[in-house]
Design an enzyme around this catalytic site. Structure first.
Site, mmCIF file in Angstrom:
data_model
loop_
_atom_site.group_PDB
_atom_site.id
_atom_site.type_symbol
_atom_site.label_atom_id
_atom_site.label_comp_id
_atom_site.label_asym_id
_atom_site.label_seq_id
_atom_site.Cartn_x
_atom_site.Cartn_y
_atom_site.Cartn_z
ATOM 1 N N ASP A 248 0.819 -1.217 0.000
ATOM 2 C CA ASP A 248 0.000 0.000 0.000
ATOM 3 C C ASP A 248 0.846 1.257 0.000
ATOM 4 O O ASP A 248 2.037 1.211 0.233
ATOM 5 C CB ASP A 248 -0.820 0.035 1.298
ATOM 6 C CG ASP A 248 -2.010 -0.884 1.218
ATOM 7 O OD1 ASP A 248 -2.285 -1.384 0.124
ATOM 8 O OD2 ASP A 248 -2.656 -1.069 2.263
ATOM 9 N N LYS A 270 -3.250 3.887 -3.564
ATOM 10 C CA LYS A 270 -3.911 4.889 -4.420
ATOM 11 C C LYS A 270 -2.917 5.378 -5.458
ATOM 12 O O LYS A 270 -1.757 5.590 -5.191
ATOM 13 C CB LYS A 270 -4.376 6.063 -3.567
ATOM 14 C CG LYS A 270 -5.522 5.696 -2.680
ATOM 15 C CD LYS A 270 -6.319 6.939 -2.305
ATOM 16 C CE LYS A 270 -7.518 6.566 -1.459
ATOM 17 N NZ LYS A 270 -7.141 6.144 -0.116
ATOM 18 N N MET A 383 -7.013 8.790 9.991
ATOM 19 C CA MET A 383 -7.662 9.235 8.741
ATOM 20 C C MET A 383 -8.533 10.468 8.965
ATOM 21 O O MET A 383 -9.555 10.636 8.297
ATOM 22 C CB MET A 383 -8.546 8.120 8.153
ATOM 23 C CG MET A 383 -7.783 6.862 7.795
ATOM 24 S SD MET A 383 -8.868 5.514 7.326
ATOM 25 C CE MET A 383 -9.459 4.964 8.915
HETATM 26 N N1 SAH Z 1 -3.393 0.044 9.659
HETATM 27 C C1 SAH Z 1 -2.820 1.354 9.887
HETATM 28 C C2 SAH Z 1 -3.819 2.466 9.738
HETATM 29 C C3 SAH Z 1 -4.379 2.607 8.348
HETATM 30 S S1 SAH Z 1 -5.510 3.937 8.241
HETATM 31 C C4 SAH Z 1 -2.175 1.382 11.274
HETATM 32 O O1 SAH Z 1 -2.350 0.457 12.066
HETATM 33 O O2 SAH Z 1 -1.446 2.336 11.549
HETATM 34 C C5 SAH Z 1 -4.498 5.221 7.632
HETATM 35 C C6 SAH Z 1 -4.288 6.287 8.681
HETATM 36 O O3 SAH Z 1 -3.321 5.869 9.625
HETATM 37 C C7 SAH Z 1 -3.717 7.583 8.134
HETATM 38 O O4 SAH Z 1 -4.724 8.400 7.575
HETATM 39 C C8 SAH Z 1 -3.155 8.189 9.383
HETATM 40 O O5 SAH Z 1 -4.161 8.748 10.178
HETATM 41 C C9 SAH Z 1 -2.624 6.981 10.108
HETATM 42 N N2 SAH Z 1 -1.193 6.762 9.855
HETATM 43 C C10 SAH Z 1 -0.615 5.667 9.376
HETATM 44 N N3 SAH Z 1 0.719 5.798 9.349
HETATM 45 C C11 SAH Z 1 0.987 7.024 9.822
HETATM 46 C C12 SAH Z 1 2.181 7.754 10.055
HETATM 47 N N4 SAH Z 1 3.380 7.237 9.781
HETATM 48 N N5 SAH Z 1 2.083 8.990 10.560
HETATM 49 C C13 SAH Z 1 0.880 9.520 10.844
HETATM 50 N N6 SAH Z 1 -0.277 8.876 10.651
HETATM 51 C C14 SAH Z 1 -0.234 7.653 10.158
#
Ligand code: SAH
Length: 471
Positions: A248, A270, A383
């Site tokens: 992803d 995306k 998100m």
């Molecule tokens: N499965 C992922 C989350 C996916 S949803 C997890 O466990 O982290 C995607 C959201 O995760 C993004 O919109 C953001 O809010 C957050 N996110 C993921 N990686 C991030 C990062 N390195 N820094 C800040 N936000 C992050």
């Protein structure tokens, strides 16, 4: 890459070493053990060099260097303590289109002798491009520790058995699977102990046991929030086994680079262009690859089971009877909070934490806003950055104090990390002012007050908003 790593077959080839001291001795030993015919030129020659090269094929000239010494040689090493002489040797060699290594000054020559860990036939060679010899020594110590002394026996075993496997297992994927299993079996242990015959008997058994049918497997892997060092050992191991990797946009390039070199890497995040893989397409790709025997790594940012649609993907696999493994990852909340110096819970500030999606319809039915006003908890919105003003309005509407502290962590744990702080009534404007984009995590609660005291990770991030994208 400034240099091309290469292993040379130098057996019976003439090599010139200019210099006769301790340093030259080390180089002579290496050339000797690789089977080279060595010519040493130096007014004084170390007695160990004399002993080692006593054989008639080698040549020892106890005099100063002359350009003719380079006649018929394949490789030149300048190992004197005289910088000018080394430079001269290097220039002569270059004029003759020869590769030349100048000890202690890799830049002067055009070949670097790497640091090596020798478990022949397995040889690990590495270099810091002459920039950090101490670092090279550390790497060597680490590798010496990791690679068992008899590690070469494994390669020896594989070498002895290789042709049988090629003739009996025609399919390349099945062959790879065979060796994966073999290298993790008792046969390997036997080989490491020096019992190559016993190891071979076990390999034969393994070969016999291999069934004709081969279904692949899917590894749903949480790749963590960005810093590659936050991967788990298991994630890394399976990433290096997978034949196909579907990843992803939240998975950084550095992490994708850790996958097996010859794996098919497929970006399913995306796209900048108009085509985006639908969830159904991704699901069926996984099933199709697994059905033809491939091992598929489905790499997801953070943890696959936290806002990662991991559950949905696995349901499809379960329905198609595809075996799978799940590797949890460090979720953004943990990673970003740690790297921003904000504990998610703290005895004095927060007794619980909620992870909430900020990608929602904003009606009271979908999210229980009423439960969020309690100041003894930490709220973490995933998100949510594009809906930040709506989130803050809803919080205030449902009783949250407008002065509650808020932090936004953009690209947490990576070199691009930025942290912005404010309060529930100011943070939306702050985010707009700095044009904060996804992926960003929103942390709300009194724990944010600890940031100034505990922050420790401050990458230089002037180029923060220009990270290359995958597509
Ligand atoms: N499965 C992922 C989350 C996916 S949803 C997890 O466990 O982290 C995607 C959201 O995760 C993004 O919109 C953001 O809010 C957050 N996110 C993921 N990686 C991030 C990062 N390195 N820094 C800040 N936000 C992050």
């Amino acid at each position: 890459m400034d240099y091309l790593p290469l292993f040379l077959d130098i057996r019976n080839q003439q090599c010139l070493v200019v210099g006769g001291g301790e340093v030259a001795l080390r180089k002579v030993r290496l050339l000797y053990s690789a089977g080279a015919v060595v010519r040493v030129v130096s007014p004084l020659i170390h007695k160990d060099i004399e002993t080692l090269l006593a054989n008639a094929d080698h040549q020892l000239y106890a005099r100063t260097y002359q350009p003719e010494d380079m006649d018929d040689v394949k490789l030149v090493i300048a190992a004197t303590s005289d910088g000018e002489l080394n430079l001269k040797v290097s220039q002569h060699a270059r004029q003759k289109n020869l590769f030349v290594n100048v000890v202690d000054d890799g830049q002067v020559g055009n070949a670097i002798m790497p640091s090596i860990v020798d478990r022949s036939p397995v040889i690990t060679a590495f270099s810091t491009g002459g920039k950090a010899p101490v670092m090279a020594r550390h790497m060597r110590q680490t590798l010496e520790g990791i690679l068992p002394a008899n590690y070469g026996n494994l390669a020896e075993m594989a070498g002895r058995f290789r042709h049988r496997v090629i003739s009996e297992v025609k399919d390349i994927n099945r062959r790879r699977q065979f060796w994966e299993d073999a290298l993790q079996s008792i046969a390997s242990e036997k080989a490491l102990r020096g019992d190559l015959e016993g190891a071979e008997r076990l390999l034969e058994q393994l070969l016999y046991d291999m069934s004709d049918e081969m279904v692949g497997e899917v590894y749903l892997i949480g790749a963590g929030p960005g810093d590659p060092e936050l991967l788990t050992f298991k994630a890394l191991r399976l990433m290096q086994q997978a034949d196909v990797v579907l990843y992803d946009n939240l998975v950084s390039k550095e992490i994708v680079d850790l996958c097996r070199r010859d794996a098919d890497l497929i970006y399913v995040g995306k796209r900048c262009s108009n085509h985006t893989f639908t969830q159904e397409e991704i699901n069926s790709m996984m099933v199709d690859f697994a059905k033809v025997g491939k091992r598929v790594a489905r790499l997801k940012g953070g943890d696959p089971f936290i806002f990662g649609r991991g559950g949905e993907e696995l349901e499809t696999l379960a329905e198609a009877n595809i075996p799978f493994q799940i590797v949890p990852g460090i979720t953004a909340a943990s990673g970003c909070a740690s790297y921003a110096g904000i504990p998610l819970t703290h005895r004095d500030y927060a007794q619980s934490a909620q992870f909430i999606t900020g990608h929602c319809k904003f009606d009271a039915d979908e999210i229980d806003w009423d439960k969020m006003k309690d100041p003894r908890q930490t709220l973490v919105f995933y998100m949510g950055i594009n809906n930040l003003d709506k989130i803050c309005n809803m919080l205030i509407k449902f009783g949250t104090e407008p002065e509650r502290p808020v932090a936004i962590v953009y690209k947490g744990t990576t070199a691009y990390q930025r942290v912005f702080t404010g309060t529930v009534d100011t943070i939306a404007d702050i985010a707009k002012e700095h044009k904060v984009k996804p992926p960003s995590l929103i942390i709300i609660g009194n724990v944010v007050k600890l940031k100034d005291k505990l922050e420790w990770f401050n990458p230089v991030s002037d180029s923060a908003l220009h990270e290359p994208c995958h597509c």
